[in-house]
Enzyme design. Sequence first.
Site, short mmCIF file in Angstrom:
data_model
loop_
_atom_site.label_atom_id
_atom_site.label_comp_id
_atom_site.label_asym_id
_atom_site.label_seq_id
_atom_site.Cartn_x
_atom_site.Cartn_y
_atom_site.Cartn_z
N LYS A 178 -7.38 -6.12 -2.10
CA LYS A 178 -8.27 -5.43 -1.14
C LYS A 178 -8.98 -4.28 -1.86
O LYS A 178 -8.33 -3.39 -2.41
CB LYS A 178 -7.46 -4.91 0.04
CG LYS A 178 -6.99 -6.01 0.99
CD LYS A 178 -6.01 -5.49 2.03
CE LYS A 178 -6.57 -4.36 2.86
NZ LYS A 178 -5.53 -3.83 3.80
N LYS B 291 0.86 -1.20 0.00
CA LYS B 291 0.00 0.00 0.00
C LYS B 291 0.89 1.24 0.00
O LYS B 291 1.98 1.21 0.54
CB LYS B 291 -0.84 -0.05 1.29
CG LYS B 291 -1.61 1.19 1.62
CD LYS B 291 -2.29 1.08 2.97
CE LYS B 291 -3.45 0.11 2.93
NZ LYS B 291 -4.17 0.05 4.21
O1 LIG Z 1 -5.02 -2.46 6.36
C1 LIG Z 1 -4.62 -1.91 7.39
C2 LIG Z 1 -4.34 -0.47 7.36
O2 LIG Z 1 -3.22 -0.20 6.59
C3 LIG Z 1 -4.32 0.12 8.69
O3 LIG Z 1 -3.72 1.40 8.67
P1 LIG Z 1 -3.79 2.31 9.96
O4 LIG Z 1 -3.34 1.46 11.12
O5 LIG Z 1 -2.87 3.43 9.68
O6 LIG Z 1 -5.20 2.72 10.08
#
Ligand SMILES: O=C[C@H](O)COP(=O)(O)O
Length: 234
Positions: free
Chosen positions: A86, A28
């Site tokens: 996802k 991501k």
């Molecule tokens: O899929 C999980 C997310 O990347 C969570 O990111 P975060 O902990 O910054 O909300």
Amino acid sequence: MTGMLASVANLAEARLVAAAGVDIIDLKDPARGVLGALALPTVADLVAALGGRHRLSATLGDLAMDPARVIPAARAMAATGVAYVKIGFFPGGDWPGVIAGLAPLAAEGARLVAVLFGDRAPELGWIPPLAAAGFVGAMLDTADKGAGSLPQVCPGEFLSAFVAAVRRQGLLSGLAGSLRSEDLDPLLALDPDYLGFRGALCGGNRTGAIQPEAVRALVARIKGEGQAPARVAR
Ligand SMILES: O=C[C@H](O)COP(=O)(O)O
């Protein structure tokens, strides 16, 4: 046994979380949004480097719920060879069209995970249609990363009902959203298949660098010593 998903933005971060024993390495670009996408060639390179030994997921980006945008993007991401794709289900737009349009891709073997948002009034009624379309998982995340952690923006009763509804359909259940160490015990008690993290891995700043000690501490809390392997192999 609940597993751990860690969102990473590059190969160095992926190697770091893999070495720490994370169950799902989530590719991501946090700087590009809640579900910011890495470029397809970057994902393909990461799959080539790590995919044989580790379970990888990748996000599509913060796309509007338009079948003409989401379906080709999901198809292209699945073609990288990543284990899970996802897909964010953002408020508005054509959810039924997106779900129906993704069913053929799922039937071809792509493992699709729906991401619903705990701070955007998610409805459990979407879980059965997702399962019927062939999705393999559904998770809750948060859309507003400044508004607090998932348990702060979403009642515990709903989180519990979500995990149960997803499991009833035979899908993998995941919970994420600015999770902090103090959120872990109540969420682990719900027994989701995995908990997901980015911000907590980076000392609270999800676009910052991952801190190895933060990863190790979360892995130790979630996986513990002598516990059974996580159920994330679907
Ligand atoms: O899929 C999980 C997310 O990347 C969570 O990111 P975060 O902990 O910054 O909300």
